[in-house]
Design a protein around this motif. Structure first.
Motif, mmCIF file in Angstrom:
data_model
loop_
_atom_site.group_PDB
_atom_site.id
_atom_site.type_symbol
_atom_site.label_atom_id
_atom_site.label_comp_id
_atom_site.label_asym_id
_atom_site.label_seq_id
_atom_site.Cartn_x
_atom_site.Cartn_y
_atom_site.Cartn_z
ATOM 1 N N HIS A 162 -0.149 6.140 -2.997
ATOM 2 C CA HIS A 162 0.153 6.789 -4.269
ATOM 3 C C HIS A 162 1.591 7.274 -4.269
ATOM 4 O O HIS A 162 1.921 8.282 -4.878
ATOM 5 C CB HIS A 162 -0.833 7.932 -4.522
ATOM 6 N N THR A 163 2.440 6.562 -3.552
ATOM 7 C CA THR A 163 3.865 6.895 -3.490
ATOM 8 C C THR A 163 4.530 6.449 -4.792
ATOM 9 O O THR A 163 3.910 5.725 -5.589
ATOM 10 C CB THR A 163 4.509 6.177 -2.305
ATOM 11 N N ASP A 164 5.784 6.841 -5.001
ATOM 12 C CA ASP A 164 6.486 6.505 -6.250
ATOM 13 C C ASP A 164 6.468 5.001 -6.537
ATOM 14 O O ASP A 164 6.319 4.588 -7.679
ATOM 15 C CB ASP A 164 7.945 6.990 -6.192
ATOM 16 N N ASP A 165 6.638 4.199 -5.498
ATOM 17 C CA ASP A 165 6.679 2.741 -5.720
ATOM 18 C C ASP A 165 5.320 2.085 -5.456
ATOM 19 O O ASP A 165 5.223 0.869 -5.388
ATOM 20 C CB ASP A 165 7.774 2.091 -4.871
ATOM 21 N N ARG A 166 4.279 2.902 -5.276
ATOM 22 C CA ARG A 166 2.914 2.419 -5.019
ATOM 23 C C ARG A 166 2.822 1.485 -3.805
ATOM 24 O O ARG A 166 1.962 0.609 -3.732
ATOM 25 C CB ARG A 166 2.352 1.689 -6.243
ATOM 26 N N GLY A 167 3.754 1.673 -2.894
ATOM 27 C CA GLY A 167 3.694 0.908 -1.643
ATOM 28 C C GLY A 167 4.482 -0.386 -1.644
ATOM 29 O O GLY A 167 4.427 -1.142 -0.675
ATOM 30 N N ARG A 168 5.230 -0.644 -2.732
ATOM 31 C CA ARG A 168 5.950 -1.916 -2.825
ATOM 32 C C ARG A 168 6.926 -2.127 -1.664
ATOM 33 O O ARG A 168 7.014 -3.210 -1.107
ATOM 34 C CB ARG A 168 6.698 -2.001 -4.166
ATOM 35 N N ALA A 169 7.644 -1.069 -1.275
ATOM 36 C CA ALA A 169 8.627 -1.201 -0.192
ATOM 37 C C ALA A 169 7.957 -1.468 1.154
ATOM 38 O O ALA A 169 8.531 -2.120 2.015
ATOM 39 C CB ALA A 169 9.488 0.064 -0.104
ATOM 40 N N LEU A 170 6.743 -0.963 1.289
ATOM 41 C CA LEU A 170 6.013 -1.123 2.548
ATOM 42 C C LEU A 170 5.362 -2.510 2.651
ATOM 43 O O LEU A 170 5.140 -3.024 3.746
ATOM 44 C CB LEU A 170 4.923 -0.040 2.612
ATOM 45 N N ALA A 171 5.060 -3.096 1.496
ATOM 46 C CA ALA A 171 4.247 -4.321 1.438
ATOM 47 C C ALA A 171 4.704 -5.440 2.378
ATOM 48 O O ALA A 171 3.858 -6.065 3.030
ATOM 49 C CB ALA A 171 4.163 -4.819 -0.004
ATOM 50 N N PRO A 172 6.025 -5.720 2.510
ATOM 51 C CA PRO A 172 6.415 -6.835 3.400
ATOM 52 C C PRO A 172 6.008 -6.625 4.859
ATOM 53 O O PRO A 172 5.889 -7.591 5.602
ATOM 54 C CB PRO A 172 7.944 -6.868 3.282
ATOM 55 N N GLN A 173 5.793 -5.371 5.271
ATOM 56 C CA GLN A 173 5.423 -5.124 6.674
ATOM 57 C C GLN A 173 3.910 -5.143 6.884
ATOM 58 O O GLN A 173 3.440 -5.080 8.009
ATOM 59 C CB GLN A 173 5.921 -3.746 7.112
ATOM 60 N N VAL A 174 3.153 -5.192 5.783
ATOM 61 C CA VAL A 174 1.696 -5.114 5.908
ATOM 62 C C VAL A 174 1.145 -6.428 6.447
ATOM 63 O O VAL A 174 1.360 -7.486 5.859
ATOM 64 C CB VAL A 174 1.058 -4.793 4.530
ATOM 65 N N LYS A 175 0.498 -6.347 7.583
ATOM 66 C CA LYS A 175 -0.111 -7.536 8.194
ATOM 67 C C LYS A 175 -1.406 -7.133 8.859
ATOM 68 O O LYS A 175 -1.486 -6.072 9.478
ATOM 69 C CB LYS A 175 0.804 -8.088 9.303
ATOM 70 N N LYS A 176 -2.411 -7.997 8.762
ATOM 71 C CA LYS A 176 -3.659 -7.713 9.480
ATOM 72 C C LYS A 176 -3.355 -7.658 10.968
ATOM 73 O O LYS A 176 -2.589 -8.472 11.484
ATOM 74 C CB LYS A 176 -4.679 -8.831 9.235
ATOM 75 N N GLY A 177 -3.966 -6.702 11.650
ATOM 76 C CA GLY A 177 -3.764 -6.585 13.096
ATOM 77 C C GLY A 177 -2.621 -5.661 13.464
ATOM 78 O O GLY A 177 -2.439 -5.360 14.636
#
Ligand code: ZN
Ligand code: ZN
Length: 216
Positions: free
Chosen positions: A79-94
């Motif tokens: 629920h951050t200002d960008d709704r996690g958009r900046a974090l998204a490229p690092q999101v990986k299963k595992g």
């Protein structure tokens, strides 16, 4: 009674690094983590949730499904200002997600998890939770021990004190020379290094005395 001399592995600590069920509930003041001071309640120590990403959704906002130390899968909603958009490229299963000062939250759909509002309270560490915890164990086991080359095993002695150099990324592994460093990298340090580097941030902080909030 003999003292237990086993050095503490920082991330195994279940007070500062609790599973979901050990986190304070947002609906009440948990006196394990909060103290009443002159200006109201303030944290008395730091805490950080750690869990491994098992799945994720990233449409309107990033939602992570994360397995904690005890195997419970919970939701981490950005629920951050960008709704996690900046974090998204690092999101990986595992990979592992770390959330500072998270509190147990009940979502409208009856699921439970963490609602993250501040982007500097969340980070993704590019290794599994198990790799991160064993890196924490390794660091504890080697604390105070003489350094040796992570490839050929050559020890640091008083005569050749400066013969070993540290890996510049994790600052934990040490090598007698470039050949040993290259060999160790290919032999597996490439993977371990990320976990060791991930632990560094946590290991360099005092978790039991609260002065001000940490941020990633
Ligand atoms: Zn060597
Ligand atoms: Zn390294």
């Amino acid at each position: 009674m003999p003292r237990n001399k086993k050095p503490q592995s920082i991330l195994r600590n279940r007070v500062n690094f609790p599973p979901f069920n050990g986190l304070p509930d947002e609906a009440e003041i948990d006196l394990i983590y909060w103290d009443e001071g002159p200006f109201g309640f303030a944290p008395s120590q730091h805490w950080c949730f750690l869990g491994e990403i098992v799945d994720f959704i990233g449409l309107a906002r990033v939602l992570l499904y994360v397995k904690d130390k005890d195997g419970q899968v919970i939701t981490v909603a950005l629920h951050t200002d960008d709704r996690g958009r900046a974090l998204a490229p690092q999101v990986k299963k595992g990979h592992t997600v770390a959330v500072l000062y998270g509190e147990q939250h009940g979502f409208l759909d009856m699921s439970v998890g963490l609602r993250v509002e501040n982007a500097s309270n969340i980070k993704i560490i590019p290794c599994s939770l198990e790799q991160l915890l064993s890196a924490s164990d390794d660091i504890a086991a080697h604390r105070g021990q003489p350094r040796h080359c992570g490839s050929c095993g050559k020890e640091n002695t008083s005569e050749n004190r400066h013969c070993l150099r540290l890996c510049s990324r994790c600052k934990q592994a040490s090598y007698c020379g470039e050949d040993c460093q290259k060999k160790a990298w290919v032999d597996g340090h490439k993977v371990d290094c990320k976990a060791l580097a991930g632990v560094q941030w946590f290991a360099g902080k005092n978790w039991i005395e609260f002065d001000d909030y940490f941020c990633f």
